[in-house]
Motif scaffolding. Structure first.
Motif, mmCIF file in Angstrom:
data_model
loop_
_atom_site.group_PDB
_atom_site.id
_atom_site.type_symbol
_atom_site.label_atom_id
_atom_site.label_comp_id
_atom_site.label_asym_id
_atom_site.label_seq_id
_atom_site.Cartn_x
_atom_site.Cartn_y
_atom_site.Cartn_z
ATOM 1 N N GLY A 63 0.833 -1.195 0.000
ATOM 2 C CA GLY A 63 0.000 0.000 0.000
ATOM 3 C C GLY A 63 0.866 1.243 0.000
ATOM 4 O O GLY A 63 0.383 2.361 0.025
ATOM 5 N N CYS A 64 2.169 1.043 -0.052
ATOM 6 C CA CYS A 64 3.116 2.150 0.038
ATOM 7 C C CYS A 64 3.502 2.652 -1.355
ATOM 8 O O CYS A 64 4.058 1.897 -2.154
ATOM 9 C CB CYS A 64 4.363 1.694 0.785
ATOM 10 S SG CYS A 64 5.606 2.989 0.914
ATOM 11 N N PRO A 65 3.254 3.919 -1.659
ATOM 12 C CA PRO A 65 3.629 4.459 -2.966
ATOM 13 C C PRO A 65 5.139 4.658 -3.123
ATOM 14 O O PRO A 65 5.618 4.948 -4.212
ATOM 15 C CB PRO A 65 2.901 5.799 -3.022
ATOM 16 C CG PRO A 65 2.743 6.199 -1.599
ATOM 17 C CD PRO A 65 2.578 4.912 -0.829
ATOM 18 N N ASN A 66 5.896 4.472 -2.035
ATOM 19 C CA ASN A 66 7.351 4.634 -2.083
ATOM 20 C C ASN A 66 8.081 3.315 -2.332
ATOM 21 O O ASN A 66 9.287 3.235 -2.150
ATOM 22 C CB ASN A 66 7.847 5.261 -0.775
ATOM 23 C CG ASN A 66 7.280 6.645 -0.581
ATOM 24 O OD1 ASN A 66 7.207 7.429 -1.520
ATOM 25 N ND2 ASN A 66 6.844 6.947 0.623
ATOM 26 N N SER A 67 7.362 2.284 -2.703
ATOM 27 C CA SER A 67 7.931 0.966 -3.027
ATOM 28 C C SER A 67 8.634 0.308 -1.851
ATOM 29 O O SER A 67 9.611 -0.414 -2.026
ATOM 30 C CB SER A 67 8.885 1.071 -4.216
ATOM 31 O OG SER A 67 8.198 1.554 -5.336
ATOM 32 N N CYS A 68 8.135 0.535 -0.658
ATOM 33 C CA CYS A 68 8.760 -0.063 0.531
ATOM 34 C C CYS A 68 8.787 -1.584 0.460
ATOM 35 O O CYS A 68 9.711 -2.204 0.940
ATOM 36 C CB CYS A 68 8.028 0.377 1.793
ATOM 37 S SG CYS A 68 8.178 2.148 2.105
ATOM 38 N N GLY A 69 7.783 -2.205 -0.118
ATOM 39 C CA GLY A 69 7.722 -3.660 -0.189
ATOM 40 C C GLY A 69 8.397 -4.228 -1.420
ATOM 41 O O GLY A 69 8.344 -5.417 -1.666
ATOM 42 N N GLN A 70 9.042 -3.401 -2.205
ATOM 43 C CA GLN A 70 9.720 -3.799 -3.444
ATOM 44 C C GLN A 70 8.803 -4.604 -4.361
ATOM 45 O O GLN A 70 9.229 -5.518 -5.055
ATOM 46 C CB GLN A 70 10.992 -4.569 -3.146
ATOM 47 C CG GLN A 70 12.008 -3.730 -2.410
ATOM 48 C CD GLN A 70 13.293 -4.477 -2.145
ATOM 49 O OE1 GLN A 70 13.351 -5.689 -2.245
ATOM 50 N NE2 GLN A 70 14.322 -3.738 -1.805
ATOM 51 N N ALA A 71 7.544 -4.236 -4.375
ATOM 52 C CA ALA A 71 6.572 -4.964 -5.185
ATOM 53 C C ALA A 71 6.795 -4.782 -6.677
ATOM 54 O O ALA A 71 6.345 -5.590 -7.474
ATOM 55 C CB ALA A 71 5.161 -4.507 -4.815
#
Length: 94
Positions: free
Chosen positions: A9-17
């Motif tokens: 749900g993070c727009p900063n790519s925290c989950g490296q999705a």
């Protein structure tokens, strides 16, 4: 062959999705709802779907499959994910 599915749900790519085979990224969606007797567009929780990210040698980011068009309840239904896995990754049911 395993398929990497990342949900964030993070727009900063925290989950490296962005490097997943299937990336599900939370975001707003709009649906038509009847409100006070009139059909209006209403904001709901939604998801953007990206396909084809890769890590390792020759990494690249996934490309947009569907953007801000799916309500979360629809993506979580099994048939949507089954369709993506069959169409894009050659999955078969056992």
């Amino acid at each position: 062959m395993p398929v990497r599915i990342h949900w964030t749900g993070c727009p900063n790519s925290c989950g490296q999705a962005q490097v997943a085979d299937i990336r599900l990224m939370g975001g707003p969606a709009r649906v038509e709802k009847e409100i006070d007797g009139k059909v209006k567009k209403a904001a709901v929780e939604g998801v953007n779907i990206f396909l084809g990210g890769k890590v390792g040698e020759d990494p690249f980011l996934g490309e947009v499959y569907k953007r801000k068009c799916l309500q979360i309840t629809n993506i979580l239904s099994l048939h949507v994910m089954k369709d993506i896995l069959r169409e894009k990754f050659g999955a078969v049911e056992k």
